[in-house]
Scaffold this motif. Structure first.
Motif, short mmCIF file in Angstrom:
data_model
loop_
_atom_site.label_atom_id
_atom_site.label_comp_id
_atom_site.label_asym_id
_atom_site.label_seq_id
_atom_site.Cartn_x
_atom_site.Cartn_y
_atom_site.Cartn_z
N UNK A 116 0.64 -1.15 -0.07
CA UNK A 116 0.03 0.05 0.19
C UNK A 116 0.97 1.18 -0.10
N UNK A 117 0.76 2.06 -0.95
CA UNK A 117 1.53 3.29 -1.07
C UNK A 117 0.66 4.51 -0.31
N UNK A 118 -0.27 4.40 -0.36
CA UNK A 118 -1.17 5.58 0.22
C UNK A 118 -2.39 4.96 1.05
N UNK A 119 -2.35 5.61 2.23
CA UNK A 119 -3.55 5.28 3.18
C UNK A 119 -4.50 6.73 3.54
N UNK A 120 -5.72 6.38 3.25
CA UNK A 120 -6.69 7.21 3.89
C UNK A 120 -7.19 6.82 4.92
#
Length: 170
Positions: A50-54
């Motif tokens: 995972x590169x981006x976690x919102x």
């Protein structure tokens, strides 16, 4: 060549918010996973890149702040860009989120245009990180090849020195 696709994870206990965010990221070309709480998000992070976690701040099992701290305290193989979402816009909350390791702070309800602008900035950072990882990998490969070449040269020099020594008069 390195995969420049942004792999994203949306973690929010509100089903409607989570679905809206997943759809927004999908439209931007991200590969998107979702989780209904921080514990579930952490499990996904252990198994998938995972590169981006919102992530929402307030969730059951593990809140977004705790999830962010956990991500930053672990020795993960790559950097995860974390955007922390909350309904509060107080400066103290933002500072607390950033201190926990969040890269960005988004207030709810999420403004779609603002979200897209923030995600584009995050994408630039993620792509630069991936490019840097690829360049570092290539440098490691080149250094390994150089090390092998130097080993062969040293071996040849030792063999040459032995031959020269054997030709010298006693």
């Amino acid at each position: 060549m390195v995969d420049m696709t942004v792999h994203s994870l949306v973690s929010d206990d509100d089903d409607v918010s989570r679905l809206l965010l997943v759809n927004a990221l999908d439209k931007m070309g991200h590969q998107v996973l979702s989780a209904s709480n921080g514990g579930e998000a952490w499990e996904i992070l252990q198994k998938k890149r995972v590169d981006l976690l919102l992530t929402d701040w307030r969730m059951p099992v593990m809140d977004g702040l705790e999830l962010c701290r956990k991500i930053r305290s672990e020795n993960l193989k790559h950097y995860i860009y974390v955007s922390l979402m909350t309904a509060t816009s107080e400066a103290d909350a933002m500072l607390e989120g950033m201190a926990a390791g969040a890269d960005d702070f988004i207030t709810k309800p999420v403004n779609t245009a603002q979200l897209e602008a923030r995600l584009k900035a995050a994408e630039r950072i993620i792509r630069l990180q991936k490019d840097l990882e690829e360049r570092n990998r290539k440098l490691r490969d080149y250094n390994a090849k150089l090390g092998q070449a130097y080993s062969v040269i040293r071996k040849d020099l030792k063999a040459g020195a032995k031959i020269q020594a054997s030709l010298m008069p006693a």
